[in-house]
Scaffold this motif. Structure first.
Motif, PDB file in Angstrom:
ATOM      1  N   GLY A 269       0.825  -1.200   0.000  1.00  0.00           N
ATOM      2  CA  GLY A 269       0.000   0.000   0.000  1.00  0.00           C
ATOM      3  C   GLY A 269       0.858   1.248   0.000  1.00  0.00           C
ATOM      4  O   GLY A 269       2.073   1.201  -0.178  1.00  0.00           O
ATOM      5  N   LEU A 270       0.203   2.351   0.201  1.00  0.00           N
ATOM      6  CA  LEU A 270       0.877   3.638   0.205  1.00  0.00           C
ATOM      7  C   LEU A 270       1.464   3.922   1.587  1.00  0.00           C
ATOM      8  O   LEU A 270       0.902   3.523   2.604  1.00  0.00           O
ATOM      9  N   ALA A 271       2.561   4.635   1.593  1.00  0.00           N
ATOM     10  CA  ALA A 271       3.134   5.106   2.854  1.00  0.00           C
ATOM     11  C   ALA A 271       2.172   6.145   3.433  1.00  0.00           C
ATOM     12  O   ALA A 271       1.398   6.769   2.684  1.00  0.00           O
ATOM     13  N   PRO A 272       2.191   6.349   4.739  1.00  0.00           N
ATOM     14  CA  PRO A 272       1.264   7.327   5.331  1.00  0.00           C
ATOM     15  C   PRO A 272       1.341   8.711   4.679  1.00  0.00           C
ATOM     16  O   PRO A 272       0.310   9.335   4.437  1.00  0.00           O
TER      17      PRO A 272
ATOM     18  N   ARG B 138      -1.847  10.518   2.785  1.00  0.00           N
ATOM     19  CA  ARG B 138      -2.321  11.847   3.169  1.00  0.00           C
ATOM     20  C   ARG B 138      -2.260  12.810   1.987  1.00  0.00           C
ATOM     21  O   ARG B 138      -3.206  13.567   1.738  1.00  0.00           O
ATOM     22  N   ARG B 139      -1.165  12.767   1.255  1.00  0.00           N
ATOM     23  CA  ARG B 139      -0.969  13.682   0.131  1.00  0.00           C
ATOM     24  C   ARG B 139      -2.001  13.428  -0.976  1.00  0.00           C
ATOM     25  O   ARG B 139      -2.585  14.360  -1.519  1.00  0.00           O
ATOM     26  N   VAL B 140      -2.217  12.169  -1.313  1.00  0.00           N
ATOM     27  CA  VAL B 140      -3.185  11.820  -2.356  1.00  0.00           C
ATOM     28  C   VAL B 140      -4.596  12.202  -1.904  1.00  0.00           C
ATOM     29  O   VAL B 140      -5.359  12.808  -2.665  1.00  0.00           O
ATOM     30  N   ASP B 141      -4.960  11.877  -0.685  1.00  0.00           N
ATOM     31  CA  ASP B 141      -6.295  12.190  -0.180  1.00  0.00           C
ATOM     32  C   ASP B 141      -6.524  13.706  -0.169  1.00  0.00           C
ATOM     33  O   ASP B 141      -7.583  14.178  -0.585  1.00  0.00           O
ATOM     34  N   ARG B 142      -5.544  14.459   0.284  1.00  0.00           N
ATOM     35  CA  ARG B 142      -5.656  15.924   0.313  1.00  0.00           C
ATOM     36  C   ARG B 142      -5.825  16.467  -1.113  1.00  0.00           C
ATOM     37  O   ARG B 142      -6.666  17.315  -1.371  1.00  0.00           O
ATOM     38  N   HIS B 143      -5.033  15.935  -2.059  1.00  0.00           N
ATOM     39  CA  HIS B 143      -5.128  16.361  -3.452  1.00  0.00           C
ATOM     40  C   HIS B 143      -6.507  16.037  -4.027  1.00  0.00           C
ATOM     41  O   HIS B 143      -7.105  16.869  -4.726  1.00  0.00           O
TER      42      HIS B 143
ATOM     43  N   SER C  84       0.620   1.904 -12.568  1.00  0.00           N
ATOM     44  CA  SER C  84       0.186   0.555 -12.185  1.00  0.00           C
ATOM     45  C   SER C  84       0.490   0.261 -10.708  1.00  0.00           C
ATOM     46  O   SER C  84      -0.343  -0.321 -10.007  1.00  0.00           O
ATOM     47  N   HIS C  85       1.663   0.667 -10.241  1.00  0.00           N
ATOM     48  CA  HIS C  85       1.993   0.454  -8.828  1.00  0.00           C
ATOM     49  C   HIS C  85       1.070   1.287  -7.932  1.00  0.00           C
ATOM     50  O   HIS C  85       0.601   0.824  -6.894  1.00  0.00           O
ATOM     51  N   PHE C  86       0.801   2.523  -8.366  1.00  0.00           N
ATOM     52  CA  PHE C  86      -0.076   3.389  -7.591  1.00  0.00           C
ATOM     53  C   PHE C  86      -1.474   2.786  -7.457  1.00  0.00           C
ATOM     54  O   PHE C  86      -2.044   2.778  -6.365  1.00  0.00           O
ATOM     55  N   ALA C  87      -2.038   2.289  -8.566  1.00  0.00           N
ATOM     56  CA  ALA C  87      -3.386   1.732  -8.535  1.00  0.00           C
ATOM     57  C   ALA C  87      -3.481   0.570  -7.545  1.00  0.00           C
ATOM     58  O   ALA C  87      -4.446   0.471  -6.773  1.00  0.00           O
ATOM     59  N   ARG C  88      -2.490  -0.320  -7.553  1.00  0.00           N
ATOM     60  CA  ARG C  88      -2.494  -1.445  -6.621  1.00  0.00           C
ATOM     61  C   ARG C  88      -2.327  -0.960  -5.181  1.00  0.00           C
ATOM     62  O   ARG C  88      -3.049  -1.363  -4.274  1.00  0.00           O
ATOM     63  N   ALA C  89      -1.364  -0.056  -4.972  1.00  0.00           N
ATOM     64  CA  ALA C  89      -1.111   0.461  -3.619  1.00  0.00           C
ATOM     65  C   ALA C  89      -2.308   1.245  -3.088  1.00  0.00           C
ATOM     66  O   ALA C  89      -2.628   1.172  -1.898  1.00  0.00           O
ATOM     67  N   PHE C  90      -2.976   1.992  -3.963  1.00  0.00           N
ATOM     68  CA  PHE C  90      -4.154   2.747  -3.549  1.00  0.00           C
ATOM     69  C   PHE C  90      -5.233   1.805  -3.040  1.00  0.00           C
ATOM     70  O   PHE C  90      -5.813   2.018  -1.974  1.00  0.00           O
ATOM     71  N   LYS C  91      -5.489   0.750  -3.807  1.00  0.00           N
ATOM     72  CA  LYS C  91      -6.520  -0.205  -3.403  1.00  0.00           C
ATOM     73  C   LYS C  91      -6.152  -0.883  -2.083  1.00  0.00           C
ATOM     74  O   LYS C  91      -7.005  -1.098  -1.225  1.00  0.00           O
ATOM     75  N   ASP C  92      -4.870  -1.211  -1.891  1.00  0.00           N
ATOM     76  CA  ASP C  92      -4.430  -1.801  -0.625  1.00  0.00           C
ATOM     77  C   ASP C  92      -4.639  -0.832   0.535  1.00  0.00           C
ATOM     78  O   ASP C  92      -5.052  -1.230   1.626  1.00  0.00           O
ATOM     79  N   SER C  93      -4.361   0.440   0.309  1.00  0.00           N
ATOM     80  CA  SER C  93      -4.444   1.434   1.383  1.00  0.00           C
ATOM     81  C   SER C  93      -5.860   1.905   1.681  1.00  0.00           C
ATOM     82  O   SER C  93      -6.231   2.096   2.833  1.00  0.00           O
ATOM     83  N   PHE C  94      -6.641   2.143   0.636  1.00  0.00           N
ATOM     84  CA  PHE C  94      -7.970   2.719   0.813  1.00  0.00           C
ATOM     85  C   PHE C  94      -9.085   1.681   0.779  1.00  0.00           C
ATOM     86  O   PHE C  94     -10.232   1.988   1.072  1.00  0.00           O
TER      87      PHE C  94
END
Length: 188
Positions: A64-67, A71-76, A99-109
């Motif tokens: 997933g995404l680092a904290p 936070r940065r993506v959610d704020r944006h 592609s890495h972002f999409a997977r990490a986003f789903k893991d985090s959110f």
């Protein structure tokens, strides 16, 4: 989040559960639903069980995404809901490939970026419906949706009723008791 029922819960940005409803709010939904709408109470109870089950399972996951990225993506996202958002733009915020972002986003959110953005837009639409007298067409545009028909289609899919019916019901209920903005559910 479940597809059936309407909830009056708020989003939680808790690191372990992502865009999910809080347990306390769901318990309140069940209590309130028992009096007003048993079907909605049952749906809230199912979401509560799902939330409690998933939150325990998510604690041991890695990835997933680092904290700071989360936070940065959610704020944006929250600042940019009024306009079209591209996955490349979000990946750039987290300094990851798409592609890495999409997977990490789903893991985090706990959901896809598209579904999360739609949920945020509908949450904003609900807030605007309760706090302004703007017509639904203007609210749809302010939330980054194409038009009122787009808002109505998504709203009905996520909440099971039209925006105007929801607004009428909640403005009436708000005159009696304060309510919270419903949390969208992920359609299946």
């Amino acid at each position: 989040m479940e597809k059936d029922g309407t909830s009056l819960a708020a989003f939680s940005t808790d690191a372990s559960c992502g865009p999910t409803e809080t347990a306390a709010t769901l318990i309140e939904d069940v209590r309130r639903g028992l009096v007003r709408d048993p079907a909605a109470a049952r749906a809230a109870a199912v979401r509560l069980v799902t939330l409690l089950t998933l939150s325990g399972a998510a604690e041991g996951t890695r990835g997933g995404l680092a904290p700071w990225q989360k936070r940065r993506v959610d704020r944006h996202l929250r600042r940019s809901l009024h306009r079209p958002l591209r996955l490349e733009e979000l990946a750039e915020q987290a300094a990851l490939s798409v592609s890495h972002f999409a997977r990490a986003f789903k893991d985090s959110f706990g959901t896809t970026p598209h579904s999360y953005i739609t949920g945020l837009r509908l949450q904003r639409a609900q807030r605007l419906m309760l706090t302004t007298g703007e017509p639904l067409s203007q609210i749809a545009l302010a939330c980054g949706l194409a038009n009122q028909a787009h808002l109505s289609k998504l709203f009905r899919r996520w909440f099971g009723e039209t925006p105007s019916a929801w607004r009428r019901r909640n403005l009436t209920a708000q005159a009696v008791t304060p309510t919270t903005v419903s949390s969208p559910r992920t359609p299946s």
